[in-house]
Design a protein around this motif. Structure first.
Motif, PDB file in Angstrom:
ATOM      1  N   LEU A  15       0.838  -1.204   0.000  1.00 38.73           N
ATOM      2  CA  LEU A  15       0.000   0.000   0.000  1.00 38.73           C
ATOM      3  C   LEU A  15       0.872   1.253   0.000  1.00 38.73           C
ATOM      4  CD1 LEU A  15      -2.793  -0.928   2.600  1.00 38.73           C
ATOM      5  CD2 LEU A  15      -2.896  -1.081   0.105  1.00 38.73           C
TER       6      LEU A  15
ATOM      7  N   SER B 167       2.387   1.768  -3.552  1.00 38.84           N
ATOM      8  CA  SER B 167       1.429   2.003  -4.637  1.00 38.84           C
ATOM      9  C   SER B 167       1.245   3.494  -4.903  1.00 38.84           C
ATOM     10  CB  SER B 167       0.084   1.366  -4.291  1.00 38.84           C
ATOM     11  OG  SER B 167      -0.515   2.028  -3.184  1.00 38.84           O
TER      12      SER B 167
ATOM     13  N   VAL C 261      -6.452   1.162  -5.442  1.00 42.54           N
ATOM     14  CA  VAL C 261      -5.499   0.118  -5.047  1.00 42.54           C
ATOM     15  C   VAL C 261      -6.276  -1.139  -4.682  1.00 42.54           C
ATOM     16  CG1 VAL C 261      -3.632  -0.529  -3.481  1.00 42.54           C
ATOM     17  CG2 VAL C 261      -3.927   1.874  -4.143  1.00 42.54           C
TER      18      VAL C 261
ATOM     19  N   VAL D 250      -5.830  -5.201  -3.278  1.00 40.39           N
ATOM     20  CA  VAL D 250      -4.956  -6.197  -2.644  1.00 40.39           C
ATOM     21  C   VAL D 250      -5.422  -7.579  -3.074  1.00 40.39           C
ATOM     22  CG1 VAL D 250      -4.129  -7.153  -0.463  1.00 40.39           C
ATOM     23  CG2 VAL D 250      -4.589  -4.689  -0.655  1.00 40.39           C
TER      24      VAL D 250
ATOM     25  N   VAL E 246      -6.853   4.441   1.188  1.00 42.36           N
ATOM     26  CA  VAL E 246      -5.517   3.865   1.347  1.00 42.36           C
ATOM     27  C   VAL E 246      -4.655   4.755   2.239  1.00 42.36           C
ATOM     28  CG1 VAL E 246      -3.365   3.293   0.136  1.00 42.36           C
ATOM     29  CG2 VAL E 246      -5.558   2.579  -0.817  1.00 42.36           C
TER      30      VAL E 246
END
Length: 309
Positions: A82, A85, A90, A92, A167
């Motif tokens: 994270l 990025s 984003v 996962v 995020v």
């Protein structure tokens, strides 16, 4: 055009990586989005790093990786991904393809609508897993939701797509002992969940033994609830009352029936052992919380990166 970052924690996944990339890339190419991959090598002892380097050499603009100096655990790998990025969104994903890539377009479109900040996934069954492990998992969700103010969705996976704002909020929670499922819920933001049936790994064996899952569950409970401390207080109070009533009974019986037996040394030894055991258990509970505070106060980094490309 928006950029999507795909974060992939890996530990001894040399067999899965060559299968993961083409499967995901096939789906992503159908989406109107730029993409970057961030593979995190969590101190693997096999050829996981070599597979990441090969992918990076073949796709230098898209595929990136971070390699740890040692094994720091999946939570640290997830945090590192994270942090590395740069995308507007984003996601996962597990490298074993238990997180179906086919759900990516739906997740992306839901975020693009602006109605949600996060689209998560949850398994509606655990077909293919050992029944004992499934039972422990279901009991964990039942217990933690009873004793914690932060709701943990039963069956929820780490597989989720988030906006950059969410995020950043997750990254701002700089806890050393991390429990991401709880953190995702604690930071808030509007979340939509997509259900799917369990999918078995495409290659390799899972590293999550019953012992590791149990340890992970205990850490999760202690990260998002002080109920064990409250339990220690109430059990201590209960035993104090029982002990007082027992002492009162012995004194009264002595005056009513002179010469009455106090049941001998064996009963006294059992009572002492019982109370001593309870004290040791809850001293351990308190020690666990103190230990977490101690580790946090050291301000050690969550992970140490050896290579980043």
């Amino acid at each position: 055009m928006k950029t999507l970052s795909i974060v992939v924690p890996c530990y001894n996944e040399q067999e899965s990586i060559p299968l993961f990339y083409p499967a995901v890339d096939k789906v992503v190419k159908q989406m109107d989005v730029n993409v970057e991959y961030w593979f995190i090598n969590d101190g693997s002892s096999d050829k996981t790093l070599a597979e990441m380097e090969r992918l990076h050499d073949d796709h230098p603009k898209q595929v990136h990786f971070v390699s740890f100096s040692r094994n720091f655990g999946k939570e640290a790998a997830l945090y590192a991904g994270l942090q590395a990025s740069t995308g507007d969104y984003v996601v996962v994903m597990d490298v074993d393809l238990q997180d179906p890539p086919s759900m990516l377009p739906t997740m992306f479109n839901s975020l693009e609508s602006g109605e949600y900040d996060c689209v998560g996934t949850r398994r509606v069954d655990r077909k293919g897993e050992k029944k004992f492990k499934s039972f422990l998992s279901s009991q964990f969700y039942h217990v933690i939701n009873k004793i914690s103010d932060t709701e943990i969705i039963p069956g929820a996976r780490d597989y989720r797509m988030m906006t950059r704002q969410m995020v950043n909020a997750v990254l701002s929670v700089a806890e050393y002992d991390r429990f991401s499922k709880g953190i995702f819920s604690w930071v808030g933001f509007k979340t939509k969940y997509l259900d799917y049936h369990n999918i078995e790994r495409v290659a390799g064996d899972t590293d999550w033994s019953v012992w590791k899952l149990t340890k992970y569950a205990v850490d999760g409970i202690m990260s998002f609830s002080d109920a064990p401390l409250s339990l220690a207080i109430w059990i201590g109070l209960f035993l104090s009352i029982v002990s007082f009533l027992g002492l009162l009974f012995i004194i009264i019986r002595h005056f009513i029936s002179p010469g009455a037996s106090a049941f001998g040394w064996s009963s006294l030894a059992c009572i002492t052992l019982f109370i001593g055991s309870i004290q040791l258990v809850f001293t351990g509970v308190v020690g666990k919380y103190v230990g977490k505070t101690y580790m946090q106060s050291k301000h050690r980094p969550i992970y140490i990166a050896k290579i980043k490309k």
